[in-house]
Scaffold this motif. Structure first.
Motif, short mmCIF file in Angstrom:
data_model
loop_
_atom_site.label_atom_id
_atom_site.label_comp_id
_atom_site.label_asym_id
_atom_site.label_seq_id
_atom_site.Cartn_x
_atom_site.Cartn_y
_atom_site.Cartn_z
N ALA A 60 37.91 45.78 26.99
CA ALA A 60 38.75 46.62 28.14
C ALA A 60 40.00 46.46 28.18
O ALA A 60 40.55 46.40 27.54
CB ALA A 60 37.68 45.97 29.02
N TYR A 101 28.74 46.21 35.98
CA TYR A 101 29.03 46.87 36.44
C TYR A 101 26.98 47.48 35.43
O TYR A 101 26.66 47.54 34.60
CB TYR A 101 29.74 48.26 34.99
CG TYR A 101 30.84 47.85 35.63
CD1 TYR A 101 31.72 48.63 36.84
CD2 TYR A 101 32.02 46.47 35.29
CE1 TYR A 101 33.61 48.60 37.28
CE2 TYR A 101 32.92 46.16 35.84
CZ TYR A 101 34.35 46.88 36.15
OH TYR A 101 35.42 47.24 36.87
N TYR A 108 36.77 40.88 27.40
CA TYR A 108 36.07 41.75 27.19
C TYR A 108 34.86 42.38 27.90
O TYR A 108 34.73 41.61 28.05
CB TYR A 108 35.18 40.64 26.47
CG TYR A 108 36.30 39.98 25.24
CD1 TYR A 108 36.34 41.05 23.28
CD2 TYR A 108 37.49 38.92 24.80
CE1 TYR A 108 37.16 40.86 22.60
CE2 TYR A 108 38.20 39.23 23.54
CZ TYR A 108 38.40 39.76 23.14
OH TYR A 108 39.44 39.57 21.14
N GLU A 109 34.13 43.26 26.94
CA GLU A 109 33.42 44.40 27.81
C GLU A 109 31.77 43.80 26.81
O GLU A 109 31.89 44.16 25.42
CB GLU A 109 33.81 45.94 27.53
CG GLU A 109 32.58 46.29 27.78
CD GLU A 109 32.97 48.45 28.37
OE1 GLU A 109 32.02 48.80 27.27
OE2 GLU A 109 33.51 48.20 28.49
N SER A 110 31.28 42.97 27.37
CA SER A 110 29.34 42.55 27.11
C SER A 110 28.41 43.18 27.46
O SER A 110 28.57 43.65 28.81
CB SER A 110 29.42 40.90 26.83
OG SER A 110 28.46 41.24 26.07
N ILE A 127 26.93 45.86 31.97
CA ILE A 127 27.55 45.29 31.10
C ILE A 127 28.39 44.25 32.42
O ILE A 127 28.72 44.71 33.18
CB ILE A 127 28.90 46.52 30.34
CG1 ILE A 127 30.17 47.56 31.60
CG2 ILE A 127 28.12 47.80 29.62
CD1 ILE A 127 30.45 48.37 31.19
N SER A 128 29.53 43.04 30.92
CA SER A 128 30.05 42.50 32.02
C SER A 128 31.87 42.51 31.27
O SER A 128 31.42 42.69 29.74
CB SER A 128 29.71 41.06 32.02
OG SER A 128 29.38 40.65 30.89
N ILE A 129 32.36 42.94 32.35
CA ILE A 129 33.45 42.74 32.49
C ILE A 129 34.36 41.56 33.05
O ILE A 129 34.65 41.93 34.01
CB ILE A 129 34.28 43.92 32.77
CG1 ILE A 129 34.19 45.10 31.36
CG2 ILE A 129 35.65 44.05 32.06
CD1 ILE A 129 34.25 46.23 31.73
#
Length: 254
Positions: free
Chosen positions: A4, A59, A9-11, A52-54
């Motif tokens: 991000a 989100y 990290y965007e997962s 997504i998780s940041i």
């Protein structure tokens, strides 16, 4: 998984290919929202949903099925919470608070055509924030361990340690040490009249040491005469000559 803008990290943790968005009326009471009050057969928008998780945040993104253009998104800081709320009359519908990034927000209705999709949506959010809680507890433990005073197990200057070992007798300093034998045994005393035999090689063994047995058994008897030192062959010759003379005399007398 991607990086991000803030370095986290965007997962992607959940994707559903089809969801429905509804306009919902204002909440009438404090008892919660009811999906029956919505026009379920007339959704305002239909598209794809992605979670997504940041870092610690999750989100909920609503995107176009074909182009992937963003329709709306909702940042979630905790779950359950005020951002995502289930309705009171169905497990397939939720009320989501969306934001436009400028501080404005609105509440929309989010519905799934299948109960399995709504279940996955719920579990994905629960698992993410369960992980966030565990990470927070682990960080607190590491911080408390780093601030705690370390135990110094090293020896100080001049410090000694005494170890006691049982079943070991101390040696008496006043006791004299017992002499150890050389391990060699003396030969037995030789019997009287025995003849020494020279070993191969021509070297004779030294005469045995005279035993003290004779002196212990001496009761005052006559001392035995010394052994003759004359040549044994000379005595034999003299004895033979004497016998010849006596025989000759006998013949003469006869």
């Amino acid at each position: 998984m991607a990086l991000a803008d803030d370095g986290s990290y965007e997962s992607v943790i959940c994707v559903k290919p089809e969801v429905h968005v509804y306009k919902i009326p204002p909440r009438a009471t404090n008892r919660g929202y009811r999906a029956a009050d919505w026009k379920l057969d007339e959704p305002a928008w239909t598209g794809r949903m992605k979670i997504i998780s940041i870092g610690k945040l999750a989100y909920i993104k609503l995107e176009d099925k074909n182009s992937g253009e963003l329709f709306a998104q909702a940042p979630v800081e905790q779950y359950p919470g005020c951002v995502v709320e289930a309705v009171t009359d169905s497990s397939r519908y939720f009320v989501v608070r969306i934001e436009d990034g400028n501080g404005r927000h609105a509440f929309i209705g989010l519905g799934f055509a299948d109960r399995g999709d709504s279940f996955d949506f719920n579990v994905a959010l629960q698992d993410h924030f369960k992980w966030v809680k565990q990470e927070g507890e682990l960080a607190k433990e590491e911080a408390s361990q780093s601030t705690a005073p370390k135990l110094d197990l090293g020896f100080k200057d001049g410090q000694t340690i005494k170890i006691s070992i049982g079943n070991i007798k101390k040696k008496d300093p006043g006791a004299k040490s017992r002499p150890m034998g050389s391990g060699l045994l003396l030969p037995p005393p030789m019997a009287k009249g025995a003849v020494l035999v020279s070993p191969p090689g021509g070297q004779q063994s030294p005469p045995p040491t005279q035993s003290n047995t004779a002196s212990l058994l001496d009761f005052g008897g006559p001392v035995p005469a010394a052994l003759p030192t004359a040549d044994l062959w000379g005595d034999f010759t003299a004895a033979g000559a004497s016998s010849s003379q006596d025989t000759a005399k006998g013949w003469v007398q006869f």
